[in-house]
Design an enzyme around this catalytic site. Sequence first.
Site, PDB file in Angstrom:
ATOM      1  N   PHE A 151      -7.336   2.396   8.541  1.00 40.96           N
ATOM      2  CA  PHE A 151      -6.694   1.307   9.284  1.00 40.96           C
ATOM      3  C   PHE A 151      -6.255   1.850  10.642  1.00 40.96           C
ATOM      4  O   PHE A 151      -6.465   3.029  10.953  1.00 40.96           O
ATOM      5  CB  PHE A 151      -5.485   0.764   8.497  1.00 40.96           C
ATOM      6  CG  PHE A 151      -4.330   1.742   8.443  1.00 40.96           C
ATOM      7  CD1 PHE A 151      -4.362   2.822   7.592  1.00 40.96           C
ATOM      8  CD2 PHE A 151      -3.220   1.605   9.282  1.00 40.96           C
ATOM      9  CE1 PHE A 151      -3.311   3.749   7.554  1.00 40.96           C
ATOM     10  CE2 PHE A 151      -2.161   2.510   9.242  1.00 40.96           C
ATOM     11  CZ  PHE A 151      -2.214   3.585   8.377  1.00 40.96           C
ATOM     12  N   GLY A 152      -5.598   1.001  11.418  1.00 43.61           N
ATOM     13  CA  GLY A 152      -5.008   1.433  12.689  1.00 43.61           C
ATOM     14  C   GLY A 152      -6.011   2.117  13.607  1.00 43.61           C
ATOM     15  O   GLY A 152      -7.100   1.600  13.875  1.00 43.61           O
ATOM     16  N   TYR A 153      -5.653   3.305  14.077  1.00 43.72           N
ATOM     17  CA  TYR A 153      -6.463   4.034  15.049  1.00 43.72           C
ATOM     18  C   TYR A 153      -7.503   4.944  14.387  1.00 43.72           C
ATOM     19  O   TYR A 153      -8.148   5.731  15.078  1.00 43.72           O
ATOM     20  CB  TYR A 153      -5.538   4.857  15.961  1.00 43.72           C
ATOM     21  CG  TYR A 153      -4.611   4.001  16.792  1.00 43.72           C
ATOM     22  CD1 TYR A 153      -4.966   3.589  18.078  1.00 43.72           C
ATOM     23  CD2 TYR A 153      -3.381   3.569  16.286  1.00 43.72           C
ATOM     24  CE1 TYR A 153      -4.133   2.785  18.828  1.00 43.72           C
ATOM     25  CE2 TYR A 153      -2.530   2.771  17.034  1.00 43.72           C
ATOM     26  CZ  TYR A 153      -2.914   2.381  18.310  1.00 43.72           C
ATOM     27  OH  TYR A 153      -2.084   1.587  19.052  1.00 43.72           O
ATOM     28  N   ASP A 157       8.262   6.430   9.367  1.00 45.14           N
ATOM     29  CA  ASP A 157       7.734   5.831  10.582  1.00 45.14           C
ATOM     30  C   ASP A 157       6.631   6.744  11.083  1.00 45.14           C
ATOM     31  O   ASP A 157       6.731   7.965  10.930  1.00 45.14           O
ATOM     32  CB  ASP A 157       8.824   5.635  11.633  1.00 45.14           C
ATOM     33  CG  ASP A 157       8.369   4.639  12.703  1.00 45.14           C
ATOM     34  OD1 ASP A 157       7.609   3.706  12.364  1.00 45.14           O
ATOM     35  OD2 ASP A 157       8.755   4.792  13.870  1.00 45.14           O
ATOM     36  N   GLY A 213       0.836  -1.208   0.000  1.00 47.02           N
ATOM     37  CA  GLY A 213       0.000   0.000   0.000  1.00 47.02           C
ATOM     38  C   GLY A 213       0.864   1.248   0.000  1.00 47.02           C
ATOM     39  O   GLY A 213       0.617   2.189  -0.764  1.00 47.02           O
ATOM     40  N   LYS A 214       1.886   1.231   0.857  1.00 47.03           N
ATOM     41  CA  LYS A 214       2.802   2.377   0.927  1.00 47.03           C
ATOM     42  C   LYS A 214       3.565   2.538  -0.374  1.00 47.03           C
ATOM     43  O   LYS A 214       3.768   3.650  -0.861  1.00 47.03           O
ATOM     44  CB  LYS A 214       3.815   2.181   2.069  1.00 47.03           C
ATOM     45  CG  LYS A 214       3.302   2.628   3.411  1.00 47.03           C
ATOM     46  CD  LYS A 214       4.435   2.629   4.435  1.00 47.03           C
ATOM     47  CE  LYS A 214       3.890   2.789   5.838  1.00 47.03           C
ATOM     48  NZ  LYS A 214       4.908   2.573   6.868  1.00 47.03           N
ATOM     49  N   LYS A 216      -9.058  11.862   3.688  1.00 46.13           N
ATOM     50  CA  LYS A 216      -7.957  11.594   4.622  1.00 46.13           C
ATOM     51  C   LYS A 216      -6.613  11.958   3.983  1.00 46.13           C
ATOM     52  O   LYS A 216      -5.742  12.544   4.633  1.00 46.13           O
ATOM     53  CB  LYS A 216      -7.971  10.117   5.039  1.00 46.13           C
ATOM     54  CG  LYS A 216      -6.886   9.796   6.055  1.00 46.13           C
ATOM     55  CD  LYS A 216      -6.835   8.342   6.488  1.00 46.13           C
ATOM     56  CE  LYS A 216      -5.550   8.105   7.261  1.00 46.13           C
ATOM     57  NZ  LYS A 216      -5.298   6.708   7.584  1.00 46.13           N
ATOM     58  N   ARG A 276       0.728  11.818   7.023  1.00 47.00           N
ATOM     59  CA  ARG A 276       1.538  11.242   5.946  1.00 47.00           C
ATOM     60  C   ARG A 276       1.487  12.142   4.712  1.00 47.00           C
ATOM     61  O   ARG A 276       2.513  12.397   4.078  1.00 47.00           O
ATOM     62  CB  ARG A 276       1.029   9.833   5.619  1.00 47.00           C
ATOM     63  CG  ARG A 276       2.041   8.960   4.898  1.00 47.00           C
ATOM     64  CD  ARG A 276       1.638   7.501   4.889  1.00 47.00           C
ATOM     65  NE  ARG A 276       1.574   6.943   6.216  1.00 47.00           N
ATOM     66  CZ  ARG A 276       0.441   6.720   6.887  1.00 47.00           C
ATOM     67  NH1 ARG A 276      -0.733   6.943   6.343  1.00 47.00           N
ATOM     68  NH2 ARG A 276       0.479   6.245   8.119  1.00 47.00           N
TER      69      ARG A 276
HETATM   70  P1  IMP Z   1       4.264   2.252  10.622  1.00 45.26           P
HETATM   71  O1  IMP Z   1       4.586   3.670  10.357  1.00 45.26           O
HETATM   72  O2  IMP Z   1       3.964   1.487   9.381  1.00 45.26           O
HETATM   73  O3  IMP Z   1       5.310   1.602  11.506  1.00 45.26           O
HETATM   74  O4  IMP Z   1       2.879   2.211  11.424  1.00 45.26           O
HETATM   75  C1  IMP Z   1       2.758   2.586  12.747  1.00 45.26           C
HETATM   76  C2  IMP Z   1       1.370   2.376  13.344  1.00 45.26           C
HETATM   77  O5  IMP Z   1       0.838   3.661  13.672  1.00 45.26           O
HETATM   78  C3  IMP Z   1       0.304   1.716  12.483  1.00 45.26           C
HETATM   79  O6  IMP Z   1       0.321   0.326  12.603  1.00 45.26           O
HETATM   80  C4  IMP Z   1      -0.976   2.295  13.101  1.00 45.26           C
HETATM   81  O7  IMP Z   1      -1.311   1.601  14.274  1.00 45.26           O
HETATM   82  C5  IMP Z   1      -0.547   3.689  13.485  1.00 45.26           C
HETATM   83  N1  IMP Z   1      -0.840   4.638  12.379  1.00 45.26           N
HETATM   84  C6  IMP Z   1       0.055   5.292  11.595  1.00 45.26           C
HETATM   85  N2  IMP Z   1      -0.578   6.056  10.672  1.00 45.26           N
HETATM   86  C7  IMP Z   1      -1.895   5.860  10.881  1.00 45.26           C
HETATM   87  C8  IMP Z   1      -3.070   6.355  10.238  1.00 45.26           C
HETATM   88  O8  IMP Z   1      -3.038   7.114   9.242  1.00 45.26           O
HETATM   89  N3  IMP Z   1      -4.249   5.933  10.742  1.00 45.26           N
HETATM   90  C9  IMP Z   1      -4.344   5.090  11.794  1.00 45.26           C
HETATM   91  N4  IMP Z   1      -3.300   4.583  12.420  1.00 45.26           N
HETATM   92  C10 IMP Z   1      -2.074   4.966  11.977  1.00 45.26           C
END
Ligand code: IMP
Length: 206
Positions: free
Chosen positions: A159-161, A76, A18-19, A182, A188
Amino acid sequence: MSKKDKKTVLVLATRNEGKVKELKALLSDLPLEIRSLKDYPDAPEVLETGNTFFENAFQKAREIAQATGELALADDSGLEVDALKGRPGVYSARYAGPKATDEENYRKLLEELRDVPPEKRTARFRCVIVVYHPSGHWLKTEGTWEGLITTEPRGEHGFGYDPVFLIPELGKTAAEVPPEVKNKLSHRAKALAQLKQKLPAFLEAL
Ligand code: IMP
């Protein structure tokens, strides 16, 4: 072909497809040949052992630049909650344990904030991007997104939070808005916009 005509290779230090897609699209108009770790199956697995987003992004970008001999980009990101003194921070992905799901992580967060009143539920997502050249030159950009933590999850996107992150000006969580919205507001998006602005001069000076 002169050295200046040849496209600089940029290796995205992530295995997250995705990234890779998002970054490729965003950087498509720069004179770069974009590769990912798929193109380097022997590249090392870089562990996130830093105490800050910057340390983690820097470590990943440097190791991948040194392992591949090419310019590398790493990011990160995570969530900082003020009432928890900045936690979960760099532990965002594994807040409820090493293999925790997104839902387990945000449920833990809601539980910890159970007695925290609305005005004290301030939080922000933060994203740090580092581009590192094997010569040792590097560039850092950063973006933040301010919001409030809800008491219940809402929304199906993202995703995530995202389901517990309220965007105050919209009255909706990050999971209730479509990706186009978003992607205009997020930490990001801001870090990437800054990267795009700074990258041409950085590449020119290499
Ligand atoms: P990483 O940057 O891929 O290591 O992700 C870090 C973690 O931060 C993710 O697994 C999410 O839990 C949280 N996170 C980072 N960006 C987002 C976002 O845009 N939405 C929701 N959670 C996020």
